[in-house]
Design a protein around this motif. Structure first.
Motif, PDB file in Angstrom:
ATOM      1  N   GLU A   4     -19.346  32.866  10.532  1.00 27.73           N
ATOM      2  CA  GLU A   4     -18.317  32.117  11.265  1.00 27.73           C
ATOM      3  C   GLU A   4     -18.728  31.838  12.706  1.00 27.73           C
ATOM      4  N   LYS A   5     -19.586  32.699  13.248  1.00 24.59           N
ATOM      5  CA  LYS A   5     -20.075  32.522  14.620  1.00 24.59           C
ATOM      6  C   LYS A   5     -21.334  31.655  14.676  1.00 24.59           C
ATOM      7  N   GLY A   6     -21.755  31.145  13.518  1.00 20.39           N
ATOM      8  CA  GLY A   6     -22.916  30.265  13.494  1.00 20.39           C
ATOM      9  C   GLY A   6     -24.235  30.951  13.223  1.00 20.39           C
ATOM     10  N   HIS A   7     -24.196  32.248  12.908  1.00 22.97           N
ATOM     11  CA  HIS A   7     -25.423  32.982  12.616  1.00 22.97           C
ATOM     12  C   HIS A   7     -25.679  32.985  11.102  1.00 22.97           C
ATOM     13  N   VAL A   8     -26.864  33.388  10.717  1.00 21.39           N
ATOM     14  CA  VAL A   8     -27.235  33.464   9.303  1.00 21.39           C
ATOM     15  C   VAL A   8     -27.420  34.929   8.937  1.00 21.39           C
ATOM     16  N   CYS A   9     -26.694  35.374   7.928  1.00 18.77           N
ATOM     17  CA  CYS A   9     -26.796  36.782   7.522  1.00 18.77           C
ATOM     18  C   CYS A   9     -26.919  36.877   6.005  1.00 18.77           C
ATOM     19  N   GLU A  10     -27.991  37.495   5.560  1.00 17.48           N
ATOM     20  CA  GLU A  10     -28.224  37.724   4.141  1.00 17.48           C
ATOM     21  C   GLU A  10     -28.040  39.210   3.846  1.00 17.48           C
ATOM     22  N   ILE A  11     -27.531  39.507   2.653  1.00 17.67           N
ATOM     23  CA  ILE A  11     -27.390  40.899   2.231  1.00 17.67           C
ATOM     24  C   ILE A  11     -28.344  41.172   1.077  1.00 17.67           C
ATOM     25  N   ALA A  12     -29.255  42.109   1.282  1.00 14.12           N
ATOM     26  CA  ALA A  12     -30.150  42.566   0.222  1.00 14.12           C
ATOM     27  C   ALA A  12     -29.549  43.841  -0.354  1.00 14.12           C
ATOM     28  N   TYR A  13     -29.343  43.869  -1.659  1.00 11.48           N
ATOM     29  CA  TYR A  13     -28.630  44.987  -2.281  1.00 11.48           C
ATOM     30  C   TYR A  13     -29.337  45.408  -3.566  1.00 11.48           C
ATOM     31  N   GLY A  14     -29.026  46.616  -4.034  1.00 17.06           N
ATOM     32  CA  GLY A  14     -29.762  47.149  -5.161  1.00 17.06           C
ATOM     33  C   GLY A  14     -28.986  47.364  -6.442  1.00 17.06           C
ATOM     34  N   GLN A  15     -27.651  47.525  -6.358  1.00 16.18           N
ATOM     35  CA  GLN A  15     -26.885  47.897  -7.550  1.00 16.18           C
ATOM     36  C   GLN A  15     -25.766  46.903  -7.849  1.00 16.18           C
ATOM     37  N   TYR A  16     -25.431  46.768  -9.118  1.00 17.92           N
ATOM     38  CA  TYR A  16     -24.365  45.909  -9.623  1.00 17.92           C
ATOM     39  C   TYR A  16     -24.675  44.435  -9.299  1.00 17.92           C
ATOM     40  N   SER A  17     -23.664  43.604  -9.276  1.00 19.97           N
ATOM     41  CA  SER A  17     -23.864  42.187  -8.976  1.00 19.97           C
ATOM     42  C   SER A  17     -22.872  41.770  -7.907  1.00 19.97           C
ATOM     43  N   ASP A  57     -20.853  38.070  -5.931  1.00 19.82           N
ATOM     44  CA  ASP A  57     -20.667  36.621  -5.815  1.00 19.82           C
ATOM     45  C   ASP A  57     -20.858  36.164  -4.374  1.00 19.82           C
ATOM     46  N   PHE A  58     -21.346  37.089  -3.518  1.00 23.14           N
ATOM     47  CA  PHE A  58     -21.615  36.712  -2.128  1.00 23.14           C
ATOM     48  C   PHE A  58     -22.763  35.696  -2.126  1.00 23.14           C
ATOM     49  N   PRO A  59     -22.568  34.552  -1.478  1.00 25.60           N
ATOM     50  CA  PRO A  59     -23.537  33.454  -1.627  1.00 25.60           C
ATOM     51  C   PRO A  59     -24.944  33.734  -1.118  1.00 25.60           C
ATOM     52  N   LEU A  60     -25.075  34.320   0.071  1.00 27.14           N
ATOM     53  CA  LEU A  60     -26.410  34.542   0.630  1.00 27.14           C
ATOM     54  C   LEU A  60     -26.795  36.003   0.410  1.00 27.14           C
ATOM     55  N   SER A  61     -27.351  36.261  -0.765  1.00 29.61           N
ATOM     56  CA  SER A  61     -27.686  37.638  -1.128  1.00 29.61           C
ATOM     57  C   SER A  61     -29.021  37.667  -1.849  1.00 29.61           C
ATOM     58  N   TYR A  62     -29.635  38.844  -1.849  1.00 23.27           N
ATOM     59  CA  TYR A  62     -30.930  39.044  -2.507  1.00 23.27           C
ATOM     60  C   TYR A  62     -30.863  40.340  -3.292  1.00 23.27           C
ATOM     61  N   LYS A  63     -31.077  40.277  -4.611  1.00 19.19           N
ATOM     62  CA  LYS A  63     -31.027  41.472  -5.459  1.00 19.19           C
ATOM     63  C   LYS A  63     -32.384  42.168  -5.424  1.00 19.19           C
ATOM     64  N   ILE A  64     -32.365  43.433  -5.056  1.00 20.96           N
ATOM     65  CA  ILE A  64     -33.581  44.244  -4.999  1.00 20.96           C
ATOM     66  C   ILE A  64     -33.794  44.920  -6.352  1.00 20.96           C
ATOM     67  N   GLY A  65     -34.924  44.650  -6.986  1.00 24.68           N
ATOM     68  CA  GLY A  65     -35.237  45.298  -8.249  1.00 24.68           C
ATOM     69  C   GLY A  65     -34.396  44.784  -9.406  1.00 24.68           C
ATOM     70  N   ASN A  66     -34.397  45.546 -10.501  1.00 26.34           N
ATOM     71  CA  ASN A  66     -33.651  45.183 -11.699  1.00 26.34           C
ATOM     72  C   ASN A  66     -33.140  46.447 -12.374  1.00 26.34           C
ATOM     73  N   THR A  67     -32.507  46.275 -13.503  1.00 24.25           N
ATOM     74  CA  THR A  67     -31.890  47.411 -14.205  1.00 24.25           C
ATOM     75  C   THR A  67     -32.917  48.464 -14.603  1.00 24.25           C
ATOM     76  N   LEU A  68     -34.064  48.011 -15.104  1.00 22.71           N
ATOM     77  CA  LEU A  68     -35.103  48.955 -15.530  1.00 22.71           C
ATOM     78  C   LEU A  68     -35.630  49.745 -14.340  1.00 22.71           C
ATOM     79  N   ASP A  69     -35.904  49.054 -13.245  1.00 23.41           N
ATOM     80  CA  ASP A  69     -36.417  49.731 -12.054  1.00 23.41           C
ATOM     81  C   ASP A  69     -35.418  50.780 -11.554  1.00 23.41           C
ATOM     82  N   SER A  70     -34.149  50.402 -11.535  1.00 29.11           N
ATOM     83  CA  SER A  70     -33.115  51.337 -11.080  1.00 29.11           C
ATOM     84  C   SER A  70     -33.026  52.543 -12.005  1.00 29.11           C
TER      85      SER A  70
END
Length: 404
Positions: free
Chosen positions: A28-41, A43-56
């Motif tokens: 909202e302030k005009g910055h870019v923020c991505e969330i990198a996460y490891g578990q579950y799924s 619907d946050f638009p700018l996100s990056y999934k770390i690994g997969n089910t097997l890796d976890s």
């Protein structure tokens, strides 16, 4: 600014909501923020999934056998580092790094080599122990000088066989002290004091209390009480999204159920299937819910929010209850009592069942009716997410200015 947050989950649970609230405010302030996460799924638009089910799964299995949480997931972490190299963030904001999805050695090696400014919000004590996320429950202070023979070996993150707490502690001390440009955030003053005595003592620590969305968490009119056939009952509410483990105080709720008058009923939101089977008739268990509106309904019909936690950092459930106009009774453990004052709750000596029982009887319906406004006001003026977000934004700008 371009910022990447790294956390176990995105958009769910307390830390997941904290991460997405911050990301949305930055956007909202005009910055870019991505969330990198490891578990579950998510619907946050700018996100990056770390690994997969097997890796976890393999990480979890390795952790359960060898007690090496945070030392697997090599391939997933290498891919994350490559992604960060392409994204080119100005700041990396770390949250929970445990949760079977990251290799801390690889990540911190990358962060140190690239000299990216780091903010690390500590949501528990895992960063400076050889195994556990909390140690108050077993009165352990080994983390100050070096862990060994961990009394919490079977607690999160559990190990079935080996105890590598000594090795983990030594390696964490080296790994987490690599960066020259990292600052730490603690939601509670309690945790800030612990950090000063820990292996992370060299870092500057800022106290920024967790924030919640007080426009979402607010008192609402609902027929939930009638639907549950509890119209003439005094309702005590407990919430623990993830289950009422030993440290979350399930024992005290069960003991209270034996002592309280018949017009009292206890509702526990977040119980596991195993816990549901052992609940007495005057405790209604509700399995874990990610439906925020449903959670707000429970907060709104409760007369008292009871949090008999035996160890905690700064539980957002206390804040959510206050924001919905519900007073809080909690044990004087960790940062839990920092949420309340004399008009919004009562703090009880840790583990004192008799005093907890007496406090509940004294804090009857009239207390909520008289103090709902104070509860709501305290949440809005002290713990609204925009207050925390403004503090984070100010810190981001300060760090980048110092870097320039």
């Amino acid at each position: 600014m371009k910022i990447v947050e790294i956390n176990t989950v995105c958009g769910i649970g307390s830390t997941g909501r904290i991460a997405t609230d911050l990301a949305k405010a930055l956007s909202e302030k005009g910055h870019v923020c991505e969330i990198a996460y490891g578990q579950y799924s998510t619907d946050f638009p700018l996100s990056y999934k770390i690994g997969n089910t097997l890796d976890s799964f393999l990480h979890k299995l390795g952790s359960r056998i060898f007690d090496r949480q945070g030392f697997f997931s090599h391939k997933a972490t290498a891919k994350l580092c490559k992604h960060l190299q392409e994204f080119k963030p100005d700041i990396i904001h770390l949250h929970n790094l445990h949760g079977h999805y990251l290799n801390i050695d690889l990540l911190f090696q990358y962060l140190s080599n690239n000299k990216i400014p780091i903010i690390w919000t500590l949501h528990d004590c895992w960063a400076f122990t050889g195994h556990c996320a909390y140690f108050d429950y077993v009165n352990c202070n080994k983390w100050v000088t070096g862990c060994f023979n961990c009394p919490n070996k079977h607690e999160y993150p559990p190990s079935w066989i080996f105890d590598n707490s000594a090795k983990n502690w030594q390696q964490k001390k080296i790994i987490f002290n690599r960066p020259s440009n990292m600052v730490l955030i603690t939601p509670s003053k309690w945790l800030a004091d612990l950090v000063k005595d820990s292996m992370l003592f060299q870092y500057q620590v800022y106290n920024i209390p967790n924030g919640i969305d007080t426009e979402i968490f607010k008192p609402i009119k609902t027929d939930l009480k009638s639907r549950l056939n509890l119209d003439n009952k005094i309702i005590l509410l407990g919430v623990a999204l993830g289950g009422f483990t030993g440290r979350k105080g399930l024992y005290y709720f069960i003991e209270l159920s034996k002592l309280l008058p018949k017009d009292y009923v206890i509702i526990l939101v977040g119980t596991t299937k195993k816990e549901l089977k052992c609940l007495p008739p005057n405790i209604q268990g509700i399995t874990q819910t990610y439906n925020v509106h449903e959670l707000i309904e429970y907060y709104s019909i409760a007369d008292i929010f009871v949090n008999p936690t035996l160890e905690d950092n700064f539980p957002t459930t206390n804040l959510e209850a206050l924001s919905c106009g519900t007073p809080v009774i909690t044990f004087n453990t960790g940062g839990s009592p920092e949420a309340i004052n004399e008009k919004t709750g009562i703090q009880i000596a840790k583990g004192d069942l008799h005093s907890l029982y007496k406090a509940i009887l004294n804090m009857n319906k009239s207390f909520k009716e008289e103090n709902t406004t104070y509860c709501r006001q305290r949440a809005v003026t002290k713990f609204d997410k925009h207050i925390a977000l403004a503090s984070y934004l100010e810190l981001y700008k300060k760090i980048l200015e110092e870097r320039r």
